[in-house]
Structure formats: C-alpha cells, structure tokens
Design an enzyme around this catalytic site. Structure first.
Site, short mmCIF file in Angstrom:
data_model
loop_
_atom_site.label_atom_id
_atom_site.label_comp_id
_atom_site.label_asym_id
_atom_site.label_seq_id
_atom_site.Cartn_x
_atom_site.Cartn_y
_atom_site.Cartn_z
N SER A 1 0.82 -1.21 0.00
CA SER A 1 0.00 0.00 0.00
C SER A 1 0.86 1.25 0.00
O SER A 1 0.34 2.34 -0.20
CB SER A 1 -0.84 0.05 1.27
OG SER A 1 -1.61 -1.10 1.39
N HIS B 1 -1.39 -2.79 -7.16
CA HIS B 1 -2.07 -2.46 -5.91
C HIS B 1 -3.58 -2.58 -6.02
O HIS B 1 -4.25 -1.70 -6.58
CB HIS B 1 -1.66 -1.03 -5.48
CG HIS B 1 -2.22 -0.62 -4.16
ND1 HIS B 1 -2.65 0.65 -3.88
CD2 HIS B 1 -2.43 -1.34 -3.02
CE1 HIS B 1 -3.09 0.70 -2.64
NE2 HIS B 1 -2.97 -0.49 -2.10
P1 NAD Z 1 -3.16 -9.59 6.38
O1 NAD Z 1 -2.56 -9.33 7.72
O2 NAD Z 1 -4.61 -9.90 6.26
O3 NAD Z 1 -2.37 -10.80 5.66
C1 NAD Z 1 -0.98 -10.87 5.55
C2 NAD Z 1 -0.62 -12.34 5.34
O4 NAD Z 1 0.79 -12.42 5.03
C3 NAD Z 1 -0.86 -13.22 6.59
O5 NAD Z 1 -1.67 -14.32 6.25
C4 NAD Z 1 0.56 -13.67 6.96
O6 NAD Z 1 0.61 -14.98 7.52
C5 NAD Z 1 1.25 -13.61 5.61
N1 NAD Z 1 2.71 -13.58 5.70
C6 NAD Z 1 3.50 -12.95 6.59
N2 NAD Z 1 4.79 -13.21 6.33
C7 NAD Z 1 4.82 -14.01 5.24
C8 NAD Z 1 5.87 -14.64 4.50
N3 NAD Z 1 7.14 -14.46 4.83
N4 NAD Z 1 5.53 -15.41 3.45
C9 NAD Z 1 4.24 -15.59 3.10
N5 NAD Z 1 3.20 -15.05 3.78
C10 NAD Z 1 3.50 -14.26 4.82
O7 NAD Z 1 -2.76 -8.32 5.50
P2 NAD Z 1 -3.51 -7.76 4.20
O8 NAD Z 1 -4.51 -6.74 4.62
O9 NAD Z 1 -3.92 -8.89 3.33
O10 NAD Z 1 -2.32 -6.95 3.51
C11 NAD Z 1 -1.36 -7.60 2.68
C12 NAD Z 1 -0.68 -6.56 1.79
O11 NAD Z 1 -1.67 -5.90 0.99
C13 NAD Z 1 0.05 -5.45 2.56
O12 NAD Z 1 1.21 -5.09 1.81
C14 NAD Z 1 -0.96 -4.32 2.57
O13 NAD Z 1 -0.37 -3.06 2.67
C15 NAD Z 1 -1.57 -4.50 1.18
N6 NAD Z 1 -2.93 -3.92 1.03
C16 NAD Z 1 -3.84 -4.00 2.04
C17 NAD Z 1 -5.11 -3.44 1.87
C18 NAD Z 1 -6.13 -3.51 2.96
O14 NAD Z 1 -7.15 -2.81 2.88
N7 NAD Z 1 -5.95 -4.32 3.99
C19 NAD Z 1 -5.45 -2.83 0.65
C20 NAD Z 1 -4.50 -2.82 -0.38
C21 NAD Z 1 -3.23 -3.35 -0.18
#
Ligand code: NAD
Length: 291
Positions: free
Chosen positions: A119, A140
């Site tokens: 993000s 993204h």
């Molecule tokens: P989340 O916490 O729901 O999920 C993250 C996942 O990554 C977890 O299941 C965790 O076990 C896994 N993980 C951690 N270390 C890891 C590794 N070494 N190898 C593989 N998996 C691993 O987070 P999210 O909300 O899904 O966010 C994920 C990404 O997407 C981030 O970069 C975030 O900034 C981006 N993002 C989030 C949103 C949002 O609204 N939440 C929107 C757009 C982008």
C-alpha cells in the site's frame, strides 16, 4: 508476454481476494503463506465469497467450481517458480517483503514478472533487491478485491514498458480498471485516504467527537459509503499505521504524524475486523463503538 500462471504470496485478506479474482478470470493460481491456518482460512473465505456471487447471479455454480479448481495452496515459496506473474501480498513490513523476494529469487524463471501489492512501500527500493528491477512493479488492489474496481499500477524507476503493458493487460482481463501512479510514498489512493483516516482518529483522540459521531458525520455529511473509523477497522489498523509511518518517513512532513491513539490500538492488538476489535467491537451481534 503471455501470463497464465500466477503466484500469490500471503493468504490474508488481500491475498485471498487476489487469488479469487485471478481464478475466476481463468488464471492458474498458486497461493502461499507461512501459516497453514491462513491458507485454510483463505480457501474457505474464497468459497464463501464465490457462493455469495452465485446467489446474486453474477457467476454460475460451474464458474465457481472451475475457479476453485484452479487455486493451489502451498506452504513452499519454491512452488511459485513456474509462475509468469507473482503478486506479493504479505504483511505490510519491508523486511518481510525483502526476505520473500530473496527466498523467491533462485526459483523464478528469467521472464517472471514480480509485483507487490504494497500500500505504501517504495517500489523502486523493493525492486532494487530483486535482481530484476526492470520486471518489477507495484500491483495495488483495493479491499475487498472481488468488489473494488480499481487497480493502481506503479512503475518503479527501472520498470520496463513491456512489464507495464503486460500488467495492464492482466488488469483488463480481470475486468478491472487501472490507474497509473508514480512511485512516491503511498501512491495516489492512500496518499489521500490515509491522512483523512488519521485525521478522523485525531478528531476522536482530541475528543471532538465519538466514534459514532465521526462516522455518521462523514457518511451523511460527506456522502462516504463508510465512516473513516469503520473503514480503518476494515483495512486493518496495523496496515493504517504502517502506511502513515511510510508517509511520515518518506515525505518528512509533520502533517503525516500517525495519531498516538492509532499506535495505542495497534499496541493493544486491536487491529480492527481481523482481530474482532478496533474502533468497534465486532464480537457481538452488531458492532459496538469502543470509545
Ligand atoms: P493480512 O494481515 O490480512 O495478511 C498478511 C498475510 O501475510 C498473513 O496471512 C501472513 O501470515 C502472511 N505472511 C506474513 N509473512 C509471510 C511470508 N514471509 N511469506 C508468506 N506469507 C506471509 O494483511 P492484508 O490486509 O492482506 O495486507 C497484505 C498486503 O496488501 C500489505 O502489503 C498491505 O499493505 C496491502 N494492502 C492492504 C489493503 C487492505 O485494505 N488491507 C489494501 C491494499 C493493499
């Protein structure tokens, strides 16, 4: 550059949504996580969300079954080796993302396009660690991925034209709309959205309004579909804090200072919907404001 096999790293709320839309668009998807629970949870969430689409008539039962059959979960990053495109969607933490790219590097073919769903983190800096900066860019998605139309495409300083064109073609095949952002902290959507959410948290912190008043004000007064605090819980308060820190560090302007109350919620482990508590408590029948 033909893309058929797609790898998704991270099976959290974004990773499961990304796997969902790629599988429905006919791509073969390998999804990986460090946690078997996260992989199991992702598959059941995808199944439930596709059931909802079947009930609404936007996809058929056969589409759902075919799509679910295209998703292969794995605990091993090495299984993503044959993919044409990899989308990293792990926790918003730069060290974790670097470690993933380091581990992936020896398994990838020379033409694989590597992308991050980050993000806010610098695409150019992430790319520099991958040994293929010309084939690296930001991909993204917005949350929830199956519902939101936009995908922000972010070119790093070294991203080549072919890589950008290939990702743009993927967005079109997904039936979504791309916007193009330069590689500056938090890109376009979060550069504008996160300071607003952070300001809503300051408004709460300074006692200007309660959780309920702030959300109802922005819903009915600014015609936003969700209040900013409800939205923060939906995004994840850890992710909101990480993005504010990237804005603050990257642009060195005090206007991006994360609200201390946001930090406190994250320290408490009250991360929003994903932990059942944030600005609202989700453990009962309907959400109850926590302040
Ligand atoms: P989340 O916490 O729901 O999920 C993250 C996942 O990554 C977890 O299941 C965790 O076990 C896994 N993980 C951690 N270390 C890891 C590794 N070494 N190898 C593989 N998996 C691993 O987070 P999210 O909300 O899904 O966010 C994920 C990404 O997407 C981030 O970069 C975030 O900034 C981006 N993002 C989030 C949103 C949002 O609204 N939440 C929107 C757009 C982008």
């Amino acid at each position: 550059m033909s893309i058929e096999q797609v790898g998704v790293v991270g099976a959290g709320q974004m990773g499961n949504g990304i796997a969902h839309v790629f599988a429905l668009a006919g791509y073969d998807v390998q999804i990986t996580d460090v946690s078997q629970d996260a992989l199991d949870g992702a598959l059941s969430t995808i199944g439930r969300n596709m059931d909802r689409q079947v009930n609404r008539g936007t996809i058929t039962e056969a589409d759902k079954l075919a799509a679910l059959g295209r998703i292969r979960p794995t605990l091993s990053l090495a299984d993503l080796g044959p993919c044409d495109l990899v989308i990293e969607a792990a926790t918003e933490n730069e060290a974790i993302k670097h470690a993933i790219f380091d581990e992936l590097r020896p398994h990838l073919g020379p033409d694989t396009i590597l992308t991050s769903n980050t993000s806010s983190i610098s695409i150019t800096r992430l790319a520099a660690r991958t040994a293929r900066p010309e084939k690296f860019m930001g991909f993204h998605f917005m949350n929830p991925v199956p519902v939101m139309q936009l995908v922000e495409l972010i070119r790093g300083i070294a991203t080549d034209k072919e890589t950008f064109a290939a990702c743009l073609a993927v967005v079109e095949r997904l039936g979504k709309t791309a916007s193009s952002s330069e590689d500056f902290p938090a890109f376009i959507v979060n550069r504008i959205l996160m300071p607003m959410i952070n300001e809503a948290i300051y408004t709460l912190y300074e006692g200007v309004g309660s959780v309920k008043s702030i959300d109802v004000s922005m819903k009915l007064g600014a015609n936003h579909p969700m209040g900013p605090l409800e939205l923060a819980d939906f995004i994840g308060l850890d992710t909101c804090l990480a993005i504010m820190n990237v804005l603050h560090d990257g642009l060195a302007d005090t206007k991006y200072r994360p609200c201390p109350l946001l930090t406190k919620y994250v320290e408490a482990g009250w991360l929003g919907r994903k932990t059942n508590r944030g600005f609202y408590d989700y453990r009962g029948e309907s959400p109850v404001p926590t302040r």
